[in-house]
Design an enzyme around this catalytic site. Structure first.
Site, PDB file in Angstrom:
ATOM      1  N   ARG A 155      -7.235   7.224  12.193  1.00 53.94           N
ATOM      2  CA  ARG A 155      -7.504   8.140  11.072  1.00 53.94           C
ATOM      3  C   ARG A 155      -7.874   9.492  11.671  1.00 53.94           C
ATOM      4  NH1 ARG A 155     -11.285   7.324   5.787  1.00 53.94           N
ATOM      5  NH2 ARG A 155      -9.389   6.218   5.226  1.00 53.94           N
ATOM      6  N   HIS A 166      -1.547   8.503   3.388  1.00 47.10           N
ATOM      7  CA  HIS A 166      -2.484   7.368   3.536  1.00 47.10           C
ATOM      8  C   HIS A 166      -1.728   6.094   3.102  1.00 47.10           C
ATOM      9  CE1 HIS A 166      -6.068   5.134   3.840  1.00 47.10           C
ATOM     10  NE2 HIS A 166      -6.720   5.523   2.761  1.00 47.10           N
ATOM     11  N   GLN A 225      -3.294   2.508   1.961  1.00 47.69           N
ATOM     12  CA  GLN A 225      -3.907   2.481   0.638  1.00 47.69           C
ATOM     13  C   GLN A 225      -2.876   2.117  -0.429  1.00 47.69           C
ATOM     14  OE1 GLN A 225      -7.340   3.231  -0.315  1.00 47.69           O
ATOM     15  NE2 GLN A 225      -6.532   2.284  -2.166  1.00 47.69           N
ATOM     16  N   ASP A 269      -7.657  10.331  -7.438  1.00 49.69           N
ATOM     17  CA  ASP A 269      -8.315  10.455  -6.128  1.00 49.69           C
ATOM     18  C   ASP A 269      -9.229  11.673  -6.232  1.00 49.69           C
ATOM     19  OD1 ASP A 269      -8.979  10.400  -3.409  1.00 49.69           O
ATOM     20  OD2 ASP A 269      -7.070  11.281  -2.739  1.00 49.69           O
ATOM     21  N   CYS A 279      -8.486   5.208  -5.304  1.00 50.83           N
ATOM     22  CA  CYS A 279      -8.552   4.697  -3.929  1.00 50.83           C
ATOM     23  C   CYS A 279      -9.995   4.608  -3.430  1.00 50.83           C
ATOM     24  CB  CYS A 279      -7.710   5.568  -3.010  1.00 50.83           C
ATOM     25  SG  CYS A 279      -8.166   7.310  -3.040  1.00 50.83           S
ATOM     26  N   ARG A 331      -7.299  -3.974   0.405  1.00 51.70           N
ATOM     27  CA  ARG A 331      -7.114  -3.288   1.688  1.00 51.70           C
ATOM     28  C   ARG A 331      -7.111  -4.319   2.820  1.00 51.70           C
ATOM     29  NH1 ARG A 331      -8.421   2.025   2.039  1.00 51.70           N
ATOM     30  NH2 ARG A 331      -7.209   1.831   3.961  1.00 51.70           N
TER      31      ARG A 331
HETATM   32  N1  NVA Z   1      -7.586  12.188  -0.375  1.00 44.75           N
HETATM   33  C1  NVA Z   1      -8.785  11.552   0.128  1.00 44.75           C
HETATM   34  C2  NVA Z   1      -8.557  10.083   0.295  1.00 44.75           C
HETATM   35  C3  NVA Z   1      -9.754   9.317   0.763  1.00 44.75           C
HETATM   36  C4  NVA Z   1      -9.484   7.859   0.923  1.00 44.75           C
HETATM   37  C5  NVA Z   1      -9.180  12.196   1.450  1.00 44.75           C
HETATM   38  O1  NVA Z   1      -8.304  12.433   2.289  1.00 44.75           O
HETATM   39  O2  NVA Z   1     -10.363  12.471   1.641  1.00 44.75           O
HETATM   40  N1   CP Z   2      -9.864   4.513   0.297  1.00 46.39           N
HETATM   41  C1   CP Z   2     -10.283   4.728   1.566  1.00 46.39           C
HETATM   42  O1   CP Z   2      -9.484   4.920   2.485  1.00 46.39           O
HETATM   43  O2   CP Z   2     -11.634   4.684   1.734  1.00 46.39           O
HETATM   44  P1   CP Z   2     -12.412   5.122   3.052  1.00 46.39           P
HETATM   45  O3   CP Z   2     -12.233   6.599   3.208  1.00 46.39           O
HETATM   46  O4   CP Z   2     -13.838   4.738   2.797  1.00 46.39           O
HETATM   47  O5   CP Z   2     -11.840   4.379   4.223  1.00 46.39           O
END
Ligand code: NVA
Ligand code: CP
Length: 302
Positions: free
Chosen positions: A104, A131, A134, A221, A261, A289
């Site tokens: 990540r 992502h 997800q 989201d 998500c 997940r």
């Molecule tokens: N769009 C959000 C998703 C978090 C799971 C982010 O990137 O922070």
């Molecule tokens: N939905 C998701 O990816 O959550 P986190 O950012 O907590 O991993």
């Protein structure tokens, strides 16, 4: 056998994705029965996280344990990609130790470079661009609640971000209609036209009621993603009409489910009454997940 990566949903064909869903269903049923096959026994996987995470980190680490493997949680302190040493060097060193890499980070190109140089599978656990894990979990959740995602209409409301682009990529491979309800300032970009030119049923709508009218899934989201929280004010101004609340939901199909998500900013993109109401399936998504990512890892590990 050539190694495979999972950086975007489009890395897999329609048939491969369907096989992966079937595997996830089987793995979930096994886990519920207390059975725990261990195809990754003897492997450790590197889990590199340059951003915060609850669901992704824990579900990957627990999933690896359940599959008989081990996980190594690695932050910026250990690996600052491209700073302490180059991405190709990190990729080649890690590949000598681990069975796979979960990452990540911010820049999607960094993940592509890592995957190019690693001789073990690389999984995108979220970049600024997409992502994918997800959305695989979310499609599994839709299948559980609505019987199938095929032929359904899925509405994504909010920022044209990594989640919106992951839904667009899913629509390029799978049989559902995607509506994106967003503002002109938060449009998800050129991927929409790419998807349309391939025949995917994707449309961008600037009216929230039109976007949810008769839809089967209402998804959202956060309006400002990790790394761009300084834009929250302007994003909120642009997106406030796209909040999921009970009034907006009266325009969706009677059996529509609500998805997020997570993490949610309650009171902003979604109200408490919806998050805690009967249509929300957000915690099923979070659970899935685990099962979906176990299926992704088992698929990549061959
Ligand atoms: N769009 C959000 C998703 C978090 C799971 C982010 O990137 O922070
Ligand atoms: N939905 C998701 O990816 O959550 P986190 O950012 O907590 O991993």
């Amino acid at each position: 056998m050539t190694k495979r990566d999972f950086l975007q949903i489009t890395d897999f064909s329609t048939d491969e994705l369907k096989t992966m869903f079937d595997l996830a269903v089987e793995i979930k049923a096994q886990t519920r029965r207390g059975e725990c096959p261990t195809p990754l026994a003897g492997q450790s996987w590197a889990c590199i996280f340059h951003k915060a995470s609850l669901r992704t980190r824990i579900s990957f680490e627990v999933g690896l344990q359940q599959l008989g493997g081990g996980s190594l949680y690695i932050t910026n302190k250990e690996i600052e990609l491209g700073k302490r040493e180059s991405i190709p060097d990190v990729a080649r060193v890690l590949s000598r130790y681990v069975g796979g890499i979960v990452i990540r980070t911010y820049n999607h190109k960094d993940v592509e470079e890592l995957a190019e140089w690693a001789s073990v599978p690389v999984i995108n656990a979220l970049t600024d661009f997409t992502h994918p894990c997800q959305v695989i979990s979310d499609l599994l959740t839709i299948q559980e609640h609505l019987g199938t995602f095929e032929g359904k209409t899925i509405t994504y409301l909010g920022d044209g971000n990594n989640m919106a682009r992951s839904w667009i990529n899913a629509a390029r491979r799978l049989d559902f209609s995607l509506r994106i309800g967003t503002s002109k300032d938060t449009h998800p970009g050129e991927l929409v036209d790419i998807a349309k030119s391939e025949g995917a049923r994707v449309e961008v709508l600037y009216d929230p009621i039109e976007a949810v009218s008769g839809t089967h899934v209402v998804y959202t989201d956060v309006w400002a993603s990790m790394g761009e929280k300084d834009k929250l004010g302007e994003k909120t101004d642009a997106l406030k009409a796209f909040q999921i609340n009970n009034e907006l939901l009266t325009h969706a199909d009677d059996s529509a489910i609500v998805m997020h998500c997570l993490p949610a900013e309650r009171g902003r993109e979604i109200t408490d009454e919806v998050m805690d109401g009967p249509r929300a399936v957000v915690f099923d998504e979070a659970e899935n997940r685990l099962h979906a990512q176990k299926a992704i890892m088992v698929t990549l590990a061959g």
